[in-house]
Scaffold this motif. Structure first.
Motif, PDB file in Angstrom:
ATOM      1  N   ARG A  11     -11.251 -16.916  -1.577  1.00 42.46           N
ATOM      2  CA  ARG A  11     -11.847 -15.785  -2.291  1.00 42.46           C
ATOM      3  C   ARG A  11     -12.092 -14.607  -1.343  1.00 42.46           C
ATOM      4  N   LEU A  12     -12.533 -14.903  -0.114  1.00 47.48           N
ATOM      5  CA  LEU A  12     -12.750 -13.847   0.865  1.00 47.48           C
ATOM      6  C   LEU A  12     -11.458 -13.112   1.164  1.00 47.48           C
ATOM      7  N   ARG A  13     -10.375 -13.865   1.358  1.00 47.44           N
ATOM      8  CA  ARG A  13      -9.093 -13.233   1.680  1.00 47.44           C
ATOM      9  C   ARG A  13      -8.561 -12.429   0.497  1.00 47.44           C
ATOM     10  N   ARG A  14      -8.746 -12.944  -0.723  1.00 53.50           N
ATOM     11  CA  ARG A  14      -8.310 -12.189  -1.889  1.00 53.50           C
ATOM     12  C   ARG A  14      -9.127 -10.914  -2.040  1.00 53.50           C
ATOM     13  N   SER A  15     -10.430 -11.015  -1.765  1.00 51.70           N
ATOM     14  CA  SER A  15     -11.270  -9.816  -1.838  1.00 51.70           C
ATOM     15  C   SER A  15     -10.824  -8.795  -0.802  1.00 51.70           C
ATOM     16  N   ARG A  16     -10.541  -9.275   0.403  1.00 55.47           N
ATOM     17  CA  ARG A  16     -10.079  -8.353   1.449  1.00 55.47           C
ATOM     18  C   ARG A  16      -8.738  -7.734   1.065  1.00 55.47           C
ATOM     19  N   ARG A  17      -7.859  -8.551   0.493  1.00 58.44           N
ATOM     20  CA  ARG A  17      -6.562  -8.032   0.067  1.00 58.44           C
ATOM     21  C   ARG A  17      -6.730  -7.005  -1.059  1.00 58.44           C
ATOM     22  N   ALA A  18      -7.654  -7.303  -2.003  1.00 54.69           N
ATOM     23  CA  ALA A  18      -7.898  -6.363  -3.090  1.00 54.69           C
ATOM     24  C   ALA A  18      -8.431  -5.037  -2.566  1.00 54.69           C
ATOM     25  N   VAL A  19      -9.341  -5.112  -1.562  1.00 52.23           N
ATOM     26  CA  VAL A  19      -9.866  -3.884  -0.962  1.00 52.23           C
ATOM     27  C   VAL A  19      -8.741  -3.111  -0.283  1.00 52.23           C
ATOM     28  N   HIS A  20      -7.915  -3.837   0.446  1.00 50.27           N
ATOM     29  CA  HIS A  20      -6.800  -3.196   1.149  1.00 50.27           C
ATOM     30  C   HIS A  20      -5.841  -2.539   0.163  1.00 50.27           C
ATOM     31  N   GLU A  21      -5.478  -3.270  -0.907  1.00 48.04           N
ATOM     32  CA  GLU A  21      -4.519  -2.748  -1.874  1.00 48.04           C
ATOM     33  C   GLU A  21      -5.098  -1.568  -2.635  1.00 48.04           C
ATOM     34  N   SER A  22      -6.387  -1.664  -3.023  1.00 46.75           N
ATOM     35  CA  SER A  22      -6.994  -0.547  -3.748  1.00 46.75           C
ATOM     36  C   SER A  22      -7.115   0.679  -2.851  1.00 46.75           C
ATOM     37  N   ARG A  23      -7.408   0.447  -1.558  1.00 46.51           N
ATOM     38  CA  ARG A  23      -7.498   1.559  -0.612  1.00 46.51           C
ATOM     39  C   ARG A  23      -6.133   2.229  -0.454  1.00 46.51           C
ATOM     40  N   GLU A  24      -5.094   1.420  -0.337  1.00 51.38           N
ATOM     41  CA  GLU A  24      -3.762   1.993  -0.191  1.00 51.38           C
ATOM     42  C   GLU A  24      -3.337   2.709  -1.464  1.00 51.38           C
ATOM     43  N   SER A  25      -3.704   2.136  -2.628  1.00 48.79           N
ATOM     44  CA  SER A  25      -3.373   2.787  -3.888  1.00 48.79           C
ATOM     45  C   SER A  25      -4.076   4.132  -4.003  1.00 48.79           C
ATOM     46  N   LEU A  26      -5.350   4.166  -3.597  1.00 46.16           N
ATOM     47  CA  LEU A  26      -6.101   5.418  -3.644  1.00 46.16           C
ATOM     48  C   LEU A  26      -5.491   6.443  -2.700  1.00 46.16           C
ATOM     49  N   ARG A  27      -5.142   6.008  -1.509  1.00 42.67           N
ATOM     50  CA  ARG A  27      -4.524   6.939  -0.561  1.00 42.67           C
ATOM     51  C   ARG A  27      -3.188   7.446  -1.089  1.00 42.67           C
ATOM     52  N   HIS A  28      -2.436   6.551  -1.746  1.00 38.77           N
ATOM     53  CA  HIS A  28      -1.141   6.964  -2.299  1.00 38.77           C
ATOM     54  C   HIS A  28      -1.339   8.001  -3.391  1.00 38.77           C
ATOM     55  N   ARG A  29      -2.328   7.767  -4.276  1.00 39.14           N
ATOM     56  CA  ARG A  29      -2.585   8.734  -5.350  1.00 39.14           C
ATOM     57  C   ARG A  29      -3.055  10.062  -4.773  1.00 39.14           C
ATOM     58  N   ARG A  30      -3.901  10.000  -3.735  1.00 38.97           N
ATOM     59  CA  ARG A  30      -4.365  11.241  -3.119  1.00 38.97           C
ATOM     60  C   ARG A  30      -3.213  12.001  -2.473  1.00 38.97           C
ATOM     61  N   GLU A  31      -2.306  11.276  -1.847  1.00 39.65           N
ATOM     62  CA  GLU A  31      -1.156  11.933  -1.221  1.00 39.65           C
ATOM     63  C   GLU A  31      -0.263  12.571  -2.277  1.00 39.65           C
ATOM     64  N   ILE A  32      -0.071  11.868  -3.398  1.00 38.68           N
ATOM     65  CA  ILE A  32       0.716  12.442  -4.492  1.00 38.68           C
ATOM     66  C   ILE A  32       0.037  13.698  -5.021  1.00 38.68           C
ATOM     67  N   ALA A  33      -1.298  13.622  -5.193  1.00 43.98           N
ATOM     68  CA  ALA A  33      -2.038  14.784  -5.699  1.00 43.98           C
ATOM     69  C   ALA A  33      -1.923  15.967  -4.743  1.00 43.98           C
ATOM     70  N   ARG A  34      -2.025  15.689  -3.429  1.00 39.98           N
ATOM     71  CA  ARG A  34      -1.896  16.781  -2.452  1.00 39.98           C
ATOM     72  C   ARG A  34      -0.505  17.397  -2.497  1.00 39.98           C
ATOM     73  N   THR A  35       0.523  16.543  -2.622  1.00 44.27           N
ATOM     74  CA  THR A  35       1.892  17.045  -2.678  1.00 44.27           C
ATOM     75  C   THR A  35       2.110  17.880  -3.930  1.00 44.27           C
ATOM     76  N   GLU A  36       1.626  17.369  -5.071  1.00 46.85           N
ATOM     77  CA  GLU A  36       1.787  18.115  -6.313  1.00 46.85           C
ATOM     78  C   GLU A  36       1.039  19.447  -6.255  1.00 46.85           C
ATOM     79  N   HIS A  37      -0.168  19.423  -5.661  1.00 51.78           N
ATOM     80  CA  HIS A  37      -0.927  20.672  -5.553  1.00 51.78           C
ATOM     81  C   HIS A  37      -0.177  21.676  -4.676  1.00 51.78           C
TER      82      HIS A  37
END
Length: 476
Positions: A209-235
């Protein structure tokens, strides 16, 4: 003190507290645990080994907790190093309690002299193995692991048995029910009087469960960064497209350049104060081949690249039809048909004016847009709008055309809807009254640029929710 084979009860969760308080608690626990570990270092026998192994596991978890609380406090940190093996094969939570809120700890001992093996009850539950089948011998333990993790376990066991190196590593197992668990294993050899390995202790903790939680945090962080990068590019693309399409002049413009009745024109784009993406607002002033002048402002629904690309299409079509001599009313009808056939569905509002400097007559049409404001001798009013619905709303809609004779010194104010609707609880009429209240100052201004500065000072504040355009024309 209870037996090491059954000292595997989960701890109770702490009471909710602030992140800073939790970090302080974690540090205090870490310091206390270091003291306990120093005390157990002098103890020999099974109990001492068990205590040291549990201390090592607790230190491992407290260090993880401290790092994660620090990340929570800072916000979005750089991604931590993650165990690639644990990310490649996530397993669902077990239904037997091993995937619950608390990680489980089990223990085992392998006696190399008698081949006796002892497992705690919790370890049977972690491995999903029936106690009736007995514990797994050391040479069969690897059969439960993923094939790519088996060399890791083999190396750990070899180093422990041959060199006396403590065990410390993670691997994944496949339980008989097909569920995948990630286990952290820590242990140490037990030496006989001759210094040879007689047995081996190990403590296993289910950290799935700890590793899945860490993976979920990592994946959500990367997803957020990806969306922010897309938003910056579109802007960035939207800004570049807007700058390429809107008129390049940033000071007042005289149209036509000389002659009586010429217009002194100034305009300004006001970005959203709320940080929303760029919209489809436009403005333009253009001298036409017949000597008349085109004035227009408009707004296309939507934000970002889609809105600015649609705005570029509309403004390009408007300029072309105006240069071809199409009058404002019919021109609006063609823009409506253009928007109907657009790949990206949208609605638009616009006002289009054609000014004749010789007769000082303004011919204009509108499509669901605020009417131009006329300021004369210190008083202001909105021009009576001709018929016209939003662009793209009604197929085949007809658009009326109105005329207004202007006088020297008159001031025209054209704006998009976002300029006046930023105050909470106030509608367009309230904003229009505020703008008309500036009439004495606009009449007294010596240039269109001064008029524009007055409007922007009044309506360009931080409370505006959307972007807007304003164009001021002063009749010479």
């Amino acid at each position: 003190m209870p037996s090491h084979l059954f000292a595997d009860r989960p701890a109770q969760p702490p009471e909710p507290a602030s992140v800073d308080s939790l970090i302080s608690q974690a540090r205090r626990l870490r310091g206390g645990l270091d003291a306990v570990r120093r005390d157990t270092a002098a103890e020999d026998g099974a109990q001492g080994r068990w205590q040291r192994a549990l201390c090592d596991l607790a230190v491992h978890q407290l260090d993880d907790l401290h790092d994660q609380l620090g990340q929570l406090k800072k916000g979005l940190p750089p991604p931590p190093a993650c165990d690639d093996r644990a990310q490649q094969h996530p397993g669902p939570d077990g239904a037997d309690g091993t995937g619950g809120r608390h990680a489980r700890i089990g223990s085992a001992e392998w006696n190399l002299l008698t081949d006796e093996v002892s497992w705690s009850q919790e370890l049977f539950r972690i491995f999903g193995r029936s106690p009736a089948l007995g514990p797994l011998p050391l040479d069969e333990l690897g059969s439960t692991l993923f094939s790519e993790d088996q060399p890791l376990l083999t190396g750990m066991l070899t180093a422990c048995l041959v060199d006396g190196t403590p065990l410390d590593g993670e691997f994944r197992i496949v339980r008989p029910d097909g569920r995948v668990r990630t286990l952290h294993m820590r242990g140490e050899p037990v030496l006989d009087a001759d210094g040879c390995t007689a047995s081996m202790w190990a403590v296993f903790q289910d950290v799935s469960r700890l590793r899945r939680s860490r993976r979920a945090v990592h994946e959500s962080r990367e997803s957020l960064r990806h969306r922010r990068e897309i938003a910056r590019t579109e802007h960035r693309l939207a800004v570049e497209l807007q700058e390429a399409v809107l008129p390049p002049w940033r000071t007042s413009l005289r149209l036509p350049p000389d002659g009586a009745g010429a217009l002194d024109v100034a305009s300004h784009y006001l970005p959203s104060a709320a940080g929303t993406p760029i919209g489809g607002d436009w403005y333009d002033a253009l001298q036409l081949p017949d000597g008349r002048t085109l004035l227009t402002v408009g707004d296309l629904t939507g934000h970002g690249v889609t809105a600015t690309s649609g705005m570029a299409m509309m403004l390009g079509a408007l300029r072309g039809m105006a240069m071809a001599g199409i009058e404002p009313g019919p021109l609006m009808g063609w823009l409506n048909r253009l928007l109907e056939t657009s790949v990206q569905p949208a609605l638009g509002s616009a006002v289009c004016c054609r000014y004749d400097p010789g007769s000082r007559v303004l011919s204009w049409a509108q499509a669901g847009h605020p009417a131009p404001l006329l300021v004369r001798a210190g008083a202001g009013r909105a021009l009576a709008p001709p018929e016209g619905v939003l662009l793209g709303a009604t197929p085949g809609a007809a658009y009326g055309q109105a005329e207004e004779r202007l006088e020297a010194g008159d001031v025209l104010v054209l704006h998009t809807d976002g300029l006046l609707t930023y105050d909470v609880g106030l509608g367009r009429e309230d904003g229009t009254e505020r703008l008309l209240a500036l009439a004495p100052r606009l009449s007294a201004a010596s240039s269109a640029q001064d008029c524009l500065r007055t409007v922007v000072e009044e309506f360009g504040g931080d409370g505006r929710a959307g972007d807007a355009c304003v164009l001021v024309a002063r009749i010479g």
